[in-house]
Design an enzyme around this catalytic site. Structure first.
Site, mmCIF file in Angstrom:
data_model
loop_
_atom_site.group_PDB
_atom_site.id
_atom_site.type_symbol
_atom_site.label_atom_id
_atom_site.label_comp_id
_atom_site.label_asym_id
_atom_site.label_seq_id
_atom_site.Cartn_x
_atom_site.Cartn_y
_atom_site.Cartn_z
ATOM 1 N N LYS A 131 0.856 -1.192 0.000
ATOM 2 C CA LYS A 131 0.000 0.000 0.000
ATOM 3 C C LYS A 131 0.892 1.241 0.000
ATOM 4 C CE LYS A 131 -3.850 2.189 2.485
ATOM 5 N NZ LYS A 131 -4.741 2.096 3.659
ATOM 6 N N LYS B 167 -2.042 -1.727 -3.872
ATOM 7 C CA LYS B 167 -2.836 -0.498 -3.898
ATOM 8 C C LYS B 167 -1.911 0.707 -3.953
ATOM 9 C CE LYS B 167 -6.242 2.061 -1.146
ATOM 10 N NZ LYS B 167 -6.933 2.166 0.156
ATOM 11 N N TYR C 140 -14.612 0.669 -7.905
ATOM 12 C CA TYR C 140 -15.869 1.411 -7.838
ATOM 13 C C TYR C 140 -16.640 1.298 -9.147
ATOM 14 C CZ TYR C 140 -13.391 3.250 -3.831
ATOM 15 O OH TYR C 140 -12.680 3.345 -2.658
ATOM 16 N N GLU D 145 7.491 -6.310 2.187
ATOM 17 C CA GLU D 145 6.173 -6.237 2.828
ATOM 18 C C GLU D 145 5.340 -7.488 2.522
ATOM 19 O OE1 GLU D 145 4.810 -4.178 4.893
ATOM 20 O OE2 GLU D 145 6.024 -2.348 4.832
#
Length: 325
Positions: free
Chosen positions: A196, A249, A314, A234
């Site tokens: 992220k 992301k 979305y 990560e």
């Protein structure tokens, strides 16, 4: 003149049937995860100004909206809560009757066929807008983990199918995995926001979630957009700690990272097509500058091609309608 010797690649592009026959990457409705913003008010279906077609929904409107989502063939949603009251430690995130917990219970009762993913973070619930506890102006890591574990357990108790921690504290997957297991939720998978970045593409989301930091920024815990190797550290850590899915992301500016995460780890990879990516296309389409359908389908297909198994977007309802056509 001697005959030229060259390859005729266009033979496989000659018409739509041929192109469909040899197409390598496919976008399916089952790949889509639809983000939903739930609020504690009643009688609310309020469009978010920077995200045309995306709404704040109260629980009484949530069920109607989710039944439409299911009817389109979308099988999964991810919930974000917007509480009426906030405090320093984000109590609403882990309260038994917090807005996300109430939304989960409502959906599991009224739309049981829907897979409900709970975003697990504190930023929407803290008065300062950061993803953990603040002391001396710094977001505390280990002290924040306890509250994140409490949040994950509260969401699991409410019936969440998947826990999706997005806070980027060190050790958050290990802490949540241990907490869920000790609470008897060893069957609940973790969809980690493993990679992220501290991106400029999150602006519209922060309006939607009312989670803009009151001071400073999130660069001390989200990743530097210039870094590549850090993403592997990560993701590797999250897999070792028990993550079942890995989220990258944002998606569009980090397709190179997504491809390498896909090649590195044999778990489902999730692309988050974030709010800024959504709003830029919507704004250009409203001006008549771009073909929205063509751009969105190309963009999401690029994420699948880069290695994503699933896409949080979305555009999910729009895409499902286009695919149904």
């Amino acid at each position: 003149m001697n005959e030229l010797n060259f390859k005729r690649h266009r033979r496989l592009r000659i018409n739509e049937n041929m192109r469909s026959l040899v197409r390598e990457t496919h976008l399916h409705k089952e790949d889509l995860i639809y983000p939903v913003f739930v609020v504690e008010e009643k009688g609310v279906k309020r469009e978010i100004s920077s995200m045309p077609g995306i709404y704040h929904l109260s629980l009484d409107y949530l069920v109607e909206e989710m039944k439409e989502v299911v009817s389109l063939g979308i099988k999964s949603v991810i919930l974000f809560g917007v509480p009426e009251e906030k405090d320093e430690c984000g109590t609403g995130a882990f309260h038994e009757h917090g807005i996300v917990q109430e939304a989960i219970r409502t959906l599991k009762k009224e739309v049981p066929e829907l897979t409900v993913i709970a975003d697990t973070c504190l930023c929407e619930y803290t008065s300062h807008g950061h993803c953990g506890l603040i002391e001396d102006g710094y977001v505390q890591n280990d002290e924040s983990l306890k509250l994140l574990v409490d949040t994950a357990i509260a969401q699991a108790e409410a019936g969440a199918d998947i826990i999706a921690p997005s806070n980027m504290m060190d050790g958050f997957v290990a802490a949540i995995r241990q907490g869920l297991d000790e609470a008897g939720y060893h069957k609940i998978p973790i969809m980690s926001y493993a990679v992220k970045y501290a991106s400029a593409f999150y602006g519209p989301f922060r309006e939607a979630a009312q989670s803009t930091p009151q001071s400073g920024d999130r660069k001390a815990y989200q990743m530097d957009p210039a870094n590549r190797l850090e993403a592997f550290r990560e993701a590797d850590s999250d897999i070792e700690e028990g993550a079942d899915f890995l989220i990258v992301k944002p998606a569009l500016s980090y397709l190179d990272i997504m491809r390498e995460i896909r090649d590195r780890h044999p778990v489902p990879v999730v692309a988050y097509n974030v709010s800024g990516e959504f709003s830029l296309v919507k704004a250009a389409a409203q001006q008549g500058w771009v073909d929205e359908k063509a751009i969105v389908l190309e963009k999401l297909t690029s994420m699948k091609r880069a290695g994503a198994d699933l896409i949080i977007t979305y555009f999910a309802k729009d895409v499902a309608k286009w695919l149904n056509e």
